[in-house]
Design a protein around this motif. Structure first.
Motif, mmCIF file in Angstrom:
data_model
loop_
_atom_site.group_PDB
_atom_site.id
_atom_site.type_symbol
_atom_site.label_atom_id
_atom_site.label_comp_id
_atom_site.label_asym_id
_atom_site.label_seq_id
_atom_site.Cartn_x
_atom_site.Cartn_y
_atom_site.Cartn_z
ATOM 1 N N PRO A 54 0.828 -1.209 0.000
ATOM 2 C CA PRO A 54 0.000 0.000 0.000
ATOM 3 C C PRO A 54 0.862 1.258 0.000
ATOM 4 C CG PRO A 54 0.148 -0.903 2.216
ATOM 5 C CD PRO A 54 0.899 -1.850 1.319
ATOM 6 N N THR A 55 0.271 2.383 -0.413
ATOM 7 C CA THR A 55 1.022 3.644 -0.385
ATOM 8 C C THR A 55 1.258 4.080 1.055
ATOM 9 O OG1 THR A 55 -1.102 4.734 -0.690
ATOM 10 C CG2 THR A 55 0.302 4.537 -2.632
ATOM 11 N N LEU A 56 0.312 3.756 1.940
ATOM 12 C CA LEU A 56 0.451 4.108 3.357
ATOM 13 C C LEU A 56 0.200 2.863 4.189
ATOM 14 C CD1 LEU A 56 -1.581 7.448 3.546
ATOM 15 C CD2 LEU A 56 0.884 7.200 3.860
ATOM 16 N N ARG A 57 1.029 2.686 5.229
ATOM 17 C CA ARG A 57 0.831 1.554 6.134
ATOM 18 C C ARG A 57 0.334 2.058 7.476
ATOM 19 N NH1 ARG A 57 3.150 -2.999 4.016
ATOM 20 N NH2 ARG A 57 4.694 -2.611 2.393
ATOM 21 N N ILE A 58 -0.209 1.142 8.297
ATOM 22 C CA ILE A 58 -0.647 1.494 9.648
ATOM 23 C C ILE A 58 0.512 2.175 10.377
ATOM 24 C CG2 ILE A 58 -1.381 0.535 11.876
ATOM 25 C CD1 ILE A 58 -2.716 -1.744 10.178
ATOM 26 N N GLY A 59 0.230 3.315 10.990
ATOM 27 C CA GLY A 59 1.260 4.036 11.745
ATOM 28 C C GLY A 59 1.949 5.123 10.945
ATOM 29 N N ASP A 60 1.845 5.064 9.601
ATOM 30 C CA ASP A 60 2.460 6.115 8.777
ATOM 31 C C ASP A 60 1.665 7.414 8.913
ATOM 32 O OD1 ASP A 60 4.285 4.287 7.886
ATOM 33 O OD2 ASP A 60 3.403 4.036 5.885
ATOM 34 N N ALA A 61 2.323 8.528 8.605
ATOM 35 C CA ALA A 61 1.628 9.822 8.620
ATOM 36 C C ALA A 61 0.732 9.912 7.392
ATOM 37 C CB ALA A 61 2.650 10.944 8.631
ATOM 38 N N GLY A 62 -0.562 10.042 7.619
ATOM 39 C CA GLY A 62 -1.521 10.171 6.525
ATOM 40 C C GLY A 62 -2.127 11.557 6.512
ATOM 41 N N PRO A 63 -3.136 11.767 5.664
ATOM 42 C CA PRO A 63 -3.724 13.109 5.542
ATOM 43 C C PRO A 63 -4.421 13.582 6.814
ATOM 44 C CG PRO A 63 -4.916 11.500 4.209
ATOM 45 C CD PRO A 63 -3.695 10.809 4.713
ATOM 46 N N MET A 64 -4.880 12.667 7.665
ATOM 47 C CA MET A 64 -5.549 13.048 8.922
ATOM 48 C C MET A 64 -4.802 12.461 10.116
ATOM 49 S SD MET A 64 -9.572 12.578 8.126
ATOM 50 C CE MET A 64 -10.378 13.350 6.719
ATOM 51 N N GLY A 65 -3.493 12.493 10.056
ATOM 52 C CA GLY A 65 -2.681 11.970 11.158
ATOM 53 C C GLY A 65 -2.244 10.546 10.890
ATOM 54 N N ARG A 66 -1.613 9.925 11.899
ATOM 55 C CA ARG A 66 -1.065 8.576 11.701
ATOM 56 C C ARG A 66 -2.210 7.579 11.473
ATOM 57 N NH1 ARG A 66 2.555 6.752 16.323
ATOM 58 N NH2 ARG A 66 3.207 5.168 14.799
ATOM 59 N N ILE A 67 -2.011 6.719 10.489
ATOM 60 C CA ILE A 67 -3.055 5.799 10.039
ATOM 61 C C ILE A 67 -3.408 4.769 11.126
ATOM 62 C CG2 ILE A 67 -3.622 4.038 8.298
ATOM 63 C CD1 ILE A 67 -3.261 6.933 7.195
ATOM 64 N N LEU A 68 -4.687 4.712 11.477
ATOM 65 C CA LEU A 68 -5.247 3.741 12.435
ATOM 66 C C LEU A 68 -4.529 3.773 13.783
ATOM 67 C CD1 LEU A 68 -6.157 0.546 10.345
ATOM 68 C CD2 LEU A 68 -7.478 2.623 10.707
ATOM 69 N N VAL A 69 -4.113 4.965 14.199
ATOM 70 C CA VAL A 69 -3.460 5.116 15.510
ATOM 71 C C VAL A 69 -4.389 5.896 16.440
ATOM 72 C CG1 VAL A 69 -1.523 6.180 16.742
ATOM 73 C CG2 VAL A 69 -1.119 4.863 14.641
ATOM 74 N N MET A 70 -4.515 5.375 17.662
ATOM 75 C CA MET A 70 -5.397 5.987 18.674
ATOM 76 C C MET A 70 -5.081 7.470 18.855
ATOM 77 S SD MET A 70 -5.069 3.194 21.687
ATOM 78 C CE MET A 70 -5.545 1.492 21.417
ATOM 79 N N GLY A 71 -6.126 8.275 18.979
ATOM 80 C CA GLY A 71 -5.955 9.689 19.302
ATOM 81 C C GLY A 71 -5.720 10.585 18.102
ATOM 82 N N GLU A 72 -5.437 10.000 16.941
ATOM 83 C CA GLU A 72 -5.188 10.816 15.751
ATOM 84 C C GLU A 72 -6.526 11.331 15.189
ATOM 85 O OE1 GLU A 72 -2.207 11.637 14.468
ATOM 86 O OE2 GLU A 72 -1.100 10.469 15.961
ATOM 87 N N PRO A 73 -6.517 12.497 14.520
ATOM 88 C CA PRO A 73 -7.786 13.057 14.019
ATOM 89 C C PRO A 73 -8.580 12.073 13.141
ATOM 90 C CG PRO A 73 -6.024 14.673 13.827
ATOM 91 C CD PRO A 73 -5.381 13.393 14.289
ATOM 92 N N GLY A 74 -7.902 11.381 12.247
ATOM 93 C CA GLY A 74 -8.596 10.469 11.343
ATOM 94 C C GLY A 74 -9.162 9.245 12.040
#
Ligand code: C5J
Length: 219
Positions: free
Chosen positions: A90-110
């Motif tokens: 994938p272009t982004l993995r769990i924990g990577d910085a995505g458009p709404m914060g780190r992907i699938l990480v607790m507390g992030e905006p997304g």
């Protein structure tokens, strides 16, 4: 109470029933989030928000218990198996910085539940590291303590986290019903197949019904 459902009428006691909304989080549903980054058409998922909101509000007004889940990992990813994080290309993995914060990480905006369905005080919010809501969450114990025996499901995506959670619930002895217009997939054919297989063979996993049938039961 009774809901006109398939494959036959679903009977439930409001005090022993919870509405479980699976992973209605910004990164899966909102334009500009992780889901869209992966090339998915998130408008399909956005389309269930009005019916889900109406259902949630009616359920709250009736005094029913609500459970919200989020697919979410600890910031250090200690609860994310390498097999889950490393699979595919994938272009982004769990924990990577995505458009709404780190992907699938607790507390992030997304990772927050979308505003229209945001939890209110007294509702259960479960962060789940897996696809199923019962794996490594303590949800079964929380529901047992409250005397819950029946679960009404909505959320995304139908064939992944919703269906996995329903199957886990079924194996733990809950009578489960899927609200057909409160769940969606990025792949309409997968949703259709999941709905069919849940209620096949006399309700092998559970029941399905449109949310209007629940609203009618609630009066
Ligand atoms: C959910 C996923 N919530 N599709 N996650 O279904 O990866």
């Amino acid at each position: 109470m009774q809901i006109e459902a398939q494959p036959f009428t679903y009977e439930f006691d409001l005090a022993k029933t919870a509405l479980v909304l699976i992973d209605m989080q910004r990164d899966f549903i909102e334009p500009g989030g992780f889901g869209e980054t992966l090339g998915n058409d998130v408008s399909l998922l956005e389309a269930i928000v009005p019916a889900t909101k109406t259902t949630l509000e009616a359920w709250r007004a009736a005094g029913g218990l609500v459970v919200h889940t989020r697919e979410a990992h600890k910031p250090d990813l200690s609860d994310c198996p390498p097999a889950k994080r490393n699979r595919g290309n994938p272009t982004l993995r769990i924990g990577d910085a995505g458009p709404m914060g780190r992907i699938l990480v607790m507390g992030e905006p997304g990772n927050q539940i979308i505003e229209a369905l945001a939890p209110v005080e007294g509702e259960i919010v479960v962060d789940k590291p897996g696809k199923g809501a019962f794996y490594a969450t303590g949800l079964h114990e929380m529901l047992k303590r409250r005397g819950i025996t029946h679960l009404l499901f909505g959320g995304v995506t139908t064939e992944v986290c919703v269906q996995t959670s329903m199957r886990e619930a079924n194996d733990r002895g809950y009578d489960c019903l899927l609200l057909e217009d409160c769940t969606e997939s990025y792949f309409p054919a997968f949703k259709a197949a999941a709905v069919e297989m849940i209620r096949a063979q006399g309700g092998i996993v559970g029941w399905t019904a449109p949310s209007a049938a629940l609203l009618a039961a609630l009066g």
